[in-house]
Design an enzyme around this catalytic site. Structure first.
Site, PDB file in Angstrom:
ATOM      1  N   ASP A  21       5.647   0.231  23.403  1.00  0.00           N
ATOM      2  CA  ASP A  21       5.844   1.126  24.745  1.00  0.00           C
ATOM      3  C   ASP A  21       6.546   0.709  26.339  1.00  0.00           C
ATOM      4  O   ASP A  21       5.976  -0.860  26.019  1.00  0.00           O
ATOM      5  CB  ASP A  21       4.127   1.859  24.551  1.00  0.00           C
ATOM      6  N   ARG A  34      16.436   6.352  31.183  1.00  0.00           N
ATOM      7  CA  ARG A  34      15.399   5.878  29.558  1.00  0.00           C
ATOM      8  C   ARG A  34      16.087   5.133  28.647  1.00  0.00           C
ATOM      9  O   ARG A  34      15.270   3.935  27.756  1.00  0.00           O
ATOM     10  CB  ARG A  34      14.922   7.087  29.587  1.00  0.00           C
ATOM     11  N   HIS A  38      15.328   1.271  26.399  1.00  0.00           N
ATOM     12  CA  HIS A  38      15.755   1.532  24.823  1.00  0.00           C
ATOM     13  C   HIS A  38      16.464   0.777  24.090  1.00  0.00           C
ATOM     14  O   HIS A  38      16.163   0.206  23.457  1.00  0.00           O
ATOM     15  CB  HIS A  38      16.239   2.635  23.986  1.00  0.00           C
ATOM     16  N   GLU A  68       5.737  12.748  17.580  1.00  0.00           N
ATOM     17  CA  GLU A  68       5.289  13.353  18.654  1.00  0.00           C
ATOM     18  C   GLU A  68       6.292  12.977  19.551  1.00  0.00           C
ATOM     19  O   GLU A  68       6.998  14.597  20.467  1.00  0.00           O
ATOM     20  CB  GLU A  68       4.579  12.975  19.213  1.00  0.00           C
ATOM     21  N   LEU A 132      10.000 -12.618   5.230  1.00  0.00           N
ATOM     22  CA  LEU A 132       9.334 -11.497   6.598  1.00  0.00           C
ATOM     23  C   LEU A 132       9.213 -10.475   5.708  1.00  0.00           C
ATOM     24  O   LEU A 132      10.260  -9.740   6.098  1.00  0.00           O
ATOM     25  CB  LEU A 132       9.826 -11.514   7.863  1.00  0.00           C
TER      26      LEU A 132
END
Ligand code: IPE
Ligand code: IPE
Ligand code: MG
Length: 253
Positions: A21, A34, A38, A68, A132
Site C-alpha cells: 500500500d 497515481r 503503481h 474493492e 519461491l
C-alpha cells in the site's frame, strides 16, 4: 555483519504475505499521477521477490488488487490492468531465471480477458519451477473466498460426500483458494495504514503483523529483511506461556 546475515535461516517464515500500500500517495508527494506510483511499485515487487528468493522463503503472497479496488476511478483501474499485463510480460524471463513459480488467487474471471490470458501464460511457463512460490492476489476478497468455501462445503454436504460433523478447520482450509499453502507466519503492510482490507482473514488468524510507514514504491529487499529480522525477535506463544516454550524446545532437542 549485515542485516541479511543476522537472519536465522532455521527460523525463517515459510510464508510471508504483503499488503503493498501507498503507491498513490508516493506519486502525489512527487506531483505525479497515481499510476506513476503503481509503476514504481513494480520495482519494489522485483526487489522483494529477489530478496525472498535469496533467503529461501517458500511462499510470498502479494496483494495487488482487491475487489474493492474495482470502485476506483475507471482511469486508474484501466491503467492498473494495463500495468499487470506489461509487468507480467516484462518479468516472465526474470521469474524463470530465478526459479519462481507464479500462481494467483482472487476472482480471476472478473479480470479483462487479456489480463487473464497473460496471467495464465506466465503461470503455465513457470509451473515447473521449484524455488519461491509467488502468489498474486488479484481481484481478491477474503470474504468472497470464505463465501465460496461455504458454498463448496454445503454442496458436498448436500450430495452426502461429507457429514456436517466432519466439517473441521482443516476441511475449511482445504476448500479455500489457498489449499495446500501454509498460513503466513508474517503479514507486512506498507503505507502506514493499520488495517487488513479484506485480505486472507482466515489464513492470518495467528500471523505476526508488521506495519511500516514506508510507502510501497520505497520498499525494498533491505526493508523486507528488516521485517523478517523483527519477526524473528518475537515470541510466538500460541496461547501457552514462555516457560512451556522453553520446555518444548528442550523436548525437541
Ligand atoms: C496500493 O497503493 C496499490 C493498490 C491498491 C492497487 P494505493 O493505490 O492504495 O496507494 P495509496 O494508499 O492511495 O497511497
Ligand atoms: C489494499 O489497499 C489493497 C491492496 C494493497 C491491493 P487499499 O489502499 O485498497 O486499502 P484501503 O482502501 O486503504 O483499505
Ligand atoms: Mg491504499
Amino acid at each position: 555483519m549485515c542485516l541479511k546475515d543476522k537472519i536465522e535461516k532455521s527460523k525463517l517464515p515459510k510464508h510471508v504475505a504483503i499488503i503493498m500500500d501507498g503507491n498513490g500517495r508516493w506519486a502525489k508527494i512527487r506531483g505525479n499521477k497515481r499510476i506513476f506510483g503503481h509503476k514504481n511499485g513494480v520495482k519494489a515487487v522485483r526487489d522483494v521477490v529477489k530478496g525472498a528468493g535469496e533467503l529461501g522463503i517458500k511462499y510470498l503472497t502479494l496483494y495487488a488488487f482487491s475487489t474493492e479496488n474495482w470502485n476506483r476511478p475507471k482511469i486508474e483501474v484501466n491503467a492498473l490492468m494495463s500495468l499487470f499485463i506489461t509487468a507480467v510480460k516484462n518479468e516472465t524471463k526474470n521469474l524463470i531465471e530465478n526459479n519462481v513459480k507464479l500462481s494467483a488467487i482472487g476472482e480471476l474471471n472478473t479480470l479483462p480477458s487479456n489480463v487473464q490470458l497473460n496471467l495464465n501464460e506466465i503461470i503455465s511457463e513457470t509451473k515447473n519451477n521449484s524455488g519461491l512460490n509467488l502468489i498474486l492476489a488479484i481481484s481478491y476478497s477474503s470474504k468472497q473466498e470464505i463465501t465460496e468455501m461455504v458454498r463448496k462445503i454445503a454442496e458436498q454436504v448436500k450430495s452426502n460426500t461429507i457429514k456436517t460433523e466432519n466439517i473441521s478447520p482443516e476441511l475449511i482450509s482445504e476448500n479455500m483458494q489457498t489449499a495446500g499453502i501454509p498460513n503466513p507466519e508474517l503479514l507486512i503492510r506498507t503505507g502506514g495504514e493499520y488495517r487488513i482490507s479484506n485480505f486472507l482473514l482466515w489464513q492470518i488468524s495467528y500471523s505476526e503483523l508488521y506495519f511500516t510507514e514506508t510507502l510501497w514504491p520505497d520498499f525494498n529487499k533491505k526493508l523486507f529483511f528488516e521485517a523478517i529480522y523483527n519477526y524473528q525477535q518475537r515470541e510466538r506463544r500460541f496461547g501457552k506461556i514462555t516457560e512451556q516454550l522453553d520446555n518444548d524446545a528442550e523436548e525437541k532437542s
